[in-house]
Motif scaffolding. Structure first.
Motif, PDB file in Angstrom:
ATOM      1  N   CYS A 148       0.852  -1.180   0.000  1.00  0.00           N
ATOM      2  CA  CYS A 148       0.000   0.000   0.000  1.00  0.00           C
ATOM      3  C   CYS A 148       0.891   1.234   0.000  1.00  0.00           C
ATOM      4  N   VAL A 149       0.394   2.261  -0.656  1.00  0.00           N
ATOM      5  CA  VAL A 149       1.159   3.493  -0.782  1.00  0.00           C
ATOM      6  C   VAL A 149       0.149   4.628  -0.873  1.00  0.00           C
ATOM      7  N   ARG A 150       0.518   5.792  -0.401  1.00  0.00           N
ATOM      8  CA  ARG A 150      -0.398   6.915  -0.559  1.00  0.00           C
ATOM      9  C   ARG A 150      -0.594   7.168  -2.041  1.00  0.00           C
ATOM     10  N   PRO A 151      -1.826   7.351  -2.488  1.00  0.00           N
ATOM     11  CA  PRO A 151      -2.044   7.534  -3.926  1.00  0.00           C
ATOM     12  C   PRO A 151      -1.179   8.662  -4.502  1.00  0.00           C
ATOM     13  N   SER A 152      -0.919   9.694  -3.731  1.00  0.00           N
ATOM     14  CA  SER A 152      -0.108  10.802  -4.248  1.00  0.00           C
ATOM     15  C   SER A 152       1.341  10.391  -4.457  1.00  0.00           C
ATOM     16  N   ARG A 153       1.751   9.248  -3.918  1.00  0.00           N
ATOM     17  CA  ARG A 153       3.135   8.781  -4.086  1.00  0.00           C
ATOM     18  C   ARG A 153       3.241   7.672  -5.135  1.00  0.00           C
ATOM     19  N   LEU A 154       2.170   7.491  -5.885  1.00  0.00           N
ATOM     20  CA  LEU A 154       2.143   6.400  -6.857  1.00  0.00           C
ATOM     21  C   LEU A 154       3.296   6.490  -7.871  1.00  0.00           C
ATOM     22  N   LEU A 155       3.588   7.705  -8.328  1.00  0.00           N
ATOM     23  CA  LEU A 155       4.670   7.824  -9.315  1.00  0.00           C
ATOM     24  C   LEU A 155       6.032   7.524  -8.696  1.00  0.00           C
ATOM     25  N   ASP A 156       6.167   7.764  -7.398  1.00  0.00           N
ATOM     26  CA  ASP A 156       7.409   7.379  -6.712  1.00  0.00           C
ATOM     27  C   ASP A 156       7.544   5.862  -6.684  1.00  0.00           C
ATOM     28  N   LEU A 157       6.400   5.205  -6.501  1.00  0.00           N
ATOM     29  CA  LEU A 157       6.406   3.734  -6.532  1.00  0.00           C
ATOM     30  C   LEU A 157       6.801   3.258  -7.930  1.00  0.00           C
ATOM     31  N   VAL A 158       6.177   3.870  -8.938  1.00  0.00           N
ATOM     32  CA  VAL A 158       6.483   3.490 -10.324  1.00  0.00           C
ATOM     33  C   VAL A 158       7.987   3.636 -10.576  1.00  0.00           C
ATOM     34  N   ALA A 159       8.556   4.729 -10.085  1.00  0.00           N
ATOM     35  CA  ALA A 159       9.987   4.984 -10.299  1.00  0.00           C
ATOM     36  C   ALA A 159      10.862   3.932  -9.620  1.00  0.00           C
ATOM     37  N   ALA A 160      10.331   3.322  -8.577  1.00  0.00           N
ATOM     38  CA  ALA A 160      11.127   2.321  -7.848  1.00  0.00           C
ATOM     39  C   ALA A 160      11.007   0.931  -8.482  1.00  0.00           C
ATOM     40  N   LEU A 161      10.145   0.807  -9.496  1.00  0.00           N
ATOM     41  CA  LEU A 161       9.934  -0.509 -10.122  1.00  0.00           C
ATOM     42  C   LEU A 161      10.662  -0.573 -11.466  1.00  0.00           C
ATOM     43  N   PRO A 162      11.051  -1.768 -11.871  1.00  0.00           N
ATOM     44  CA  PRO A 162      11.602  -1.899 -13.229  1.00  0.00           C
ATOM     45  C   PRO A 162      10.510  -1.545 -14.246  1.00  0.00           C
ATOM     46  N   ALA A 163      10.893  -0.931 -15.365  1.00  0.00           N
ATOM     47  CA  ALA A 163       9.905  -0.465 -16.350  1.00  0.00           C
ATOM     48  C   ALA A 163       9.033  -1.604 -16.867  1.00  0.00           C
ATOM     49  N   GLU A 164       9.598  -2.821 -16.879  1.00  0.00           N
ATOM     50  CA  GLU A 164       8.842  -3.930 -17.468  1.00  0.00           C
ATOM     51  C   GLU A 164       7.924  -4.627 -16.453  1.00  0.00           C
ATOM     52  N   ALA A 165       8.011  -4.221 -15.182  1.00  0.00           N
ATOM     53  CA  ALA A 165       7.218  -4.916 -14.157  1.00  0.00           C
ATOM     54  C   ALA A 165       5.744  -4.554 -14.279  1.00  0.00           C
ATOM     55  N   PRO A 166       4.869  -5.557 -14.322  1.00  0.00           N
ATOM     56  CA  PRO A 166       3.442  -5.230 -14.345  1.00  0.00           C
ATOM     57  C   PRO A 166       3.038  -4.574 -13.031  1.00  0.00           C
ATOM     58  N   LEU A 167       2.083  -3.678 -13.102  1.00  0.00           N
ATOM     59  CA  LEU A 167       1.641  -2.987 -11.887  1.00  0.00           C
ATOM     60  C   LEU A 167       0.124  -2.830 -11.921  1.00  0.00           C
ATOM     61  N   LEU A 168      -0.506  -3.195 -10.836  1.00  0.00           N
ATOM     62  CA  LEU A 168      -1.942  -2.947 -10.672  1.00  0.00           C
ATOM     63  C   LEU A 168      -2.071  -2.095  -9.420  1.00  0.00           C
ATOM     64  N   ALA A 169      -2.493  -0.860  -9.582  1.00  0.00           N
ATOM     65  CA  ALA A 169      -2.611   0.041  -8.419  1.00  0.00           C
ATOM     66  C   ALA A 169      -4.063   0.466  -8.276  1.00  0.00           C
TER      67      ALA A 169
END
Lengths: 351, 484
Positions: A263-284
């Motif tokens: 879980c992450v604050r919705p406003s920090r979603l792009l920070d989460l994206v930045a911490a993931l590999p570009a190819e990693a699937p993400l469901l937020a």
């Protein structure tokens, strides 16, 4: 492992009592559809399956409540509610598991600010402690603050505190319109912006997700309510009707990968994206819950990054030894969890 | 040897420690005035660190304490039972952070409920739980009681609007409940869910992250009057039966209408009506026409005497004025007011109200009813003179029978006011000894020594033995000389 299948609350209590006397560890489960998300039961543990307790004991359309045994399947309850023109807001009719399992695993907190969660729909329970003591908590009416809400501890407890033998649930009139929608594919930055815009809309959809796969992102979900309101929401945000609602979870991970939830604050979603590999699937989800698939080393990197991002992440599916690896709870919360387990299951037999 | 009060004064200074007997009278009760007991001292911490330091001193000395906000609770929650120190949180009243994207706010417990909504109004946001006392009650108190309000039929109770909380446990240790984004971390238990509604017996929350809701673009408020209460209640069932989900469904009976109309809260309600039903919808303008139209049909079907519809915000405020001021208007009827709080399944409302009026008649008490009809949450109000002990005893007995009736009809002894001291002896009406035992175990997990707001919620079988320790405790807190 032996599997016990009690058919009543008193049988559950009596079986637990016997197992406690024999100092046998117990894994409580329903149909076992969520087993893969749990650390394997200890060797020699008994399985207490509540699947035979599958009656909808009470359905009161006028009072907007029902009481169901834990082994009722999500599909069975969804069908009964549809016939009565009602809905349980947090119920996914495609969920193959049981209602008991849904509440005990709490797989998805409120997916959008307007949505209900297992926690907000659980009015009370009948339950049994490991020592065989039968108890009640909460009430059958839509509103009660009498006593401590022990029943809320069922949510997400994965059967580690007690067995629920009857659940009292809060219902809603079925919405007049329910439409699955999706946005055109875009990059993750644009999709995140749309997700936020939808979250703050006064008619925010009850299921709202950002899905990134193969480098392409989209926002999808289910909008419900008055038909005009739903239609207007779709037009306002450039969304189109989808043929079917997307599943609210990622599927099983590929070989060499593991499913990480958090879980992450919705406003920090792009920070989460930045911490993931570009190819990693993400469901937020709009409520802050997220799922992704990573190699173990990338999972560890994400877990290490979470304190900076603000939030939690934990391996939910992968090699047995990896399940549960994740961010640490706060020390005080950890202590309270220990104390609660010790208060309700002093010998720590519920596994 | 230094007394506990000396230690507290050394920590907070004399201006934030009160222990003179006269001054303590202000803390002898909350809105439930039947039970009064002043504390030994009151302290005013202003930060989490200070709350921790205060609780460490009290815990080290084995002194019970009572957390308190604005004191608007109606069940005796913040009233001491036995010698205790009140930890007054009203000065911790800052909104620490508002995040418009996340739609959340981080507040201290002493923030007044309505002040938070005022604080975020410019962002078109509001804090949804709206107890009738929202202009004075605090968010910390709302968390302790899991408060509701007229709009919780659609928007839920306080627990549904919590994201996280910083809690000081009775021994002074901190615990973070929930997360920054949701009430339960993926690998954890729902500690915040069980903490909310624990009536200040599990610890003191010093920071609370709440969810803010987006203002709806339009609101439609209707008021219908009826010749009898049964028609008003049946209209409520019909509205819900049509699949409509109003934001609020409130009923006032004739005695309440007359008290309101004779007061400064006068709203123009028809005094000849046996009941008025206030219904509010919110959402997009075009959907409201349809919902209001269907509601008018329901009103007509149940022979409403008069239907009014607010067409502008001023009219809406007028229609709500009487409802929001109903409890204040009761001040015209007598010196004291006992506000009861029970719940029945909505389908049993008619039966419950008939029973409640009969109980009032039997005990010769002045009884009025104003309630959240959509939730079946009744608030029978008994006006009485608290100086008359015989009358007070009749009031208490009538209250007991009303709660008994609620439970008999499948309901609860409290919908939103909590148990406190008021209903502690009514708990066995709903729960068996083993149910109470499980609750007591959960409480001990948070507060092993039983120092945090003792004598509340759960009937105490060892109260007599504990009271023998009181003289020594008083001496420890005030010092030997002052205690004499």
């Amino acid at each position: 492992m032996s599997e016990l299948r009690p058919a009543s609350a008193s049988e559950v209590a009596s079986m637990l009592r016997d197992l406690a006397s024999a100092k046998t560890s117990v894994r409580i489960r329903g149909l076992g559809t969520r087993d893969r998300l749990c650390v394997p039961a200890p060797k020699g543990a008994a399985i207490l399956s509540l699947r035979a307790m599958s009656a909808i004991e009470r359905l009161e359309p006028d009072d907007l409540t029902c009481s169901v045994q834990p082994g009722v399947t999500c599909r069975q309850l969804a069908d009964a509610l549809t016939r009565a023109q009602l809905e349980l807001d947090c119920l996914d009719a495609d969920d193959l598991g049981t209602i008991g399992g849904l509440y005990a695993s709490d797989p998805l907190p409120a997916a959008s600010p307007h949505a209900a969660s297992p926690r907000s729909t659980l009015l009370g329970i009948d339950g049994a402690l490991m020592e065989g003591l039968e108890f009640r908590s909460g009430a059958r009416v839509v509103k009660s603050v009498a006593g401590f809400d022990v029943h809320r501890l069922l949510v997400g407890s994965r059967g580690r505190l007690f067995a629920a033998t009857l659940l009292h649930l809060k219902l809603r009139p079925a919405p007049k319109a329910k439409v699955a929608f999706e946005s055109p594919p875009s990059d993750v930055v644009l999709a995140t912006k749309l997700l936020h815009t939808l979250r703050i809309d006064a008619s925010s959809p009850k299921r709202l997700m950002l899905l990134r796969e193969n480098g392409v992102a989209m926002v999808c979900g289910v909008a419900s309510g008055n038909p005009r309101q739903v239609a207007s929401l779709l037009v306002r945000h450039g969304l189109r009707e989808a043929t079917a609602a997307k599943r609210p979870h990622l599927s099983a991970p590929d070989v060499g990968h593991e499913l990480v939830v958090g879980c992450v604050r919705p406003s920090r979603l792009l920070d989460l994206v930045a911490a993931l590999p570009a190819e990693a699937p993400l469901l937020a989800h709009g409520g802050g819950h997220f799922e992704t698939m990573l190699t173990p080393s990338r999972s560890d990197a994400l877990v290490a990054a979470m304190p900076r991002i603000g939030g939690h992440a934990v391996v939910a599916l992968g090699a047995n030894a990896r399940i549960g690896v994740g961010t640490h709870l706060d020390v005080g919360a950890e202590r309270l969890q220990r104390e609660l387990r010790s208060a309700l299951d002093p010998r720590a037999l519920l596994a | 040897m230094k007394s506990v009060v000396d230690e507290l004064e050394a920590l907070l200074g004399p201006n934030r420690t009160i222990h003179s007997r006269d001054a303590l009278l202000a803390w002898e009760c909350d809105g439930f005035t039947i039970h009064r007991e002043p504390p030994l001292a009151v302290v005013f911490p202003e930060s989490t660190t200070e709350v921790q330091a205060v609780l460490r001193i009290l815990s080290k000395n084995g002194v019970p304490f009572v957390p308190r906000g604005a004191g608007t609770c109606l069940s005796g929650g913040p009233t001491p039972v036995g010698p205790s120190v009140v930890v007054e949180l009203a000065r911790m009243n800052r909104v620490l952070d508002v995040d418009a994207v996340d739609r959340s706010a981080l507040v201290q417990p002493g923030v007044v409920n309505l002040d938070l909504t005022t604080h975020v109004k410019h962002l078109s946001l509001h804090y949804a739980p709206d107890p009738s006392s929202q202009s004075v009650c605090t968010i910390g108190g709302n968390v302790a009681e899991n408060s509701g309000g007229p709009h919780c039929f659609k928007y839920g109770m306080t627990v549904d609007h919590l994201i996280g909380a910083t809690v000081v446990l009775p021994d002074g240790q901190l615990a973070q409940l929930g997360t920054e984004s949701g009430p339960r971390p993926p690998q954890g238990l729902d500690l915040l869910g069980v903490f909310c509604g624990s009536e200040g017996t599990f610890g003191i929350c010093t920071e609370i992250r709440v969810r803010l809701s987006t203002d709806q673009p339009a609101v439609r408020t209707l008021l219908a009057s009826f010749a009898d209460m049964t028609s008003a209640c049946r209209a409520v069932s019909d509205i819900v039966g049509r699949g409509l989900v109003p934001a609020a469904l409130e009923i006032l009976d004739q005695a309440t209408i007359r008290a309101v109309e004779a007061s400064v809260y006068k709203a123009g309600y028809p005094e000849d009506a046996a009941a008025v039903l206030l219904v509010e919808f919110d959402g997009e303008e075009e959907t409201l026409d349809e919902e209001a139209g269907q509601t008018r049909q329901v009103f007509a079907h149940h022979d409403a005497l008069r239907i009014e519809e607010a067409t502008d915000p001023r009219e809406r405020l007028r229609l709500w004025k009487g409802r929001k001021g109903a409890f204040g208007a009761m001040g015209r009827l007598s010196t004291d007011l006992y506000v009861l709080d029970g719940v029945v399944p909505r389908t049993k409302l008619v039966e419950a109200l008939e029973g409640i009026y009969a109980i009032g008649k039997k005990h010769f008490v002045v009884l009025t009813n104003v309630f959240h009809a959509g939730d079946g949450n009744l608030h029978p109000n008994i006006s009485y003179d608290g100086r008359n002990t015989e009358e007070t005893a009749r009031v208490v007995q009538a209250g007991h029978e009303i709660l008994e009736l609620c439970v008999k009809l499948g309901g609860s002894v409290s919908g939103e006011h909590g148990i406190g001291t008021e209903k502690i002896n009514h708990m066995p009406l709903m729960y068996r000894p083993q149910d109470l035992d499980v609750m007591a175990r959960v409480r001990r997990a948070f507060d092993k020594e039983g120092l945090c707001n003792p004598g509340k919620v759960l009937p105490n079988r060892s109260a007599c033995a504990e009271s023998q320790k009181w003289p020594a405790m008083i001496a420890r807190v005030l010092g030997e000389d002052a205690a004499r």
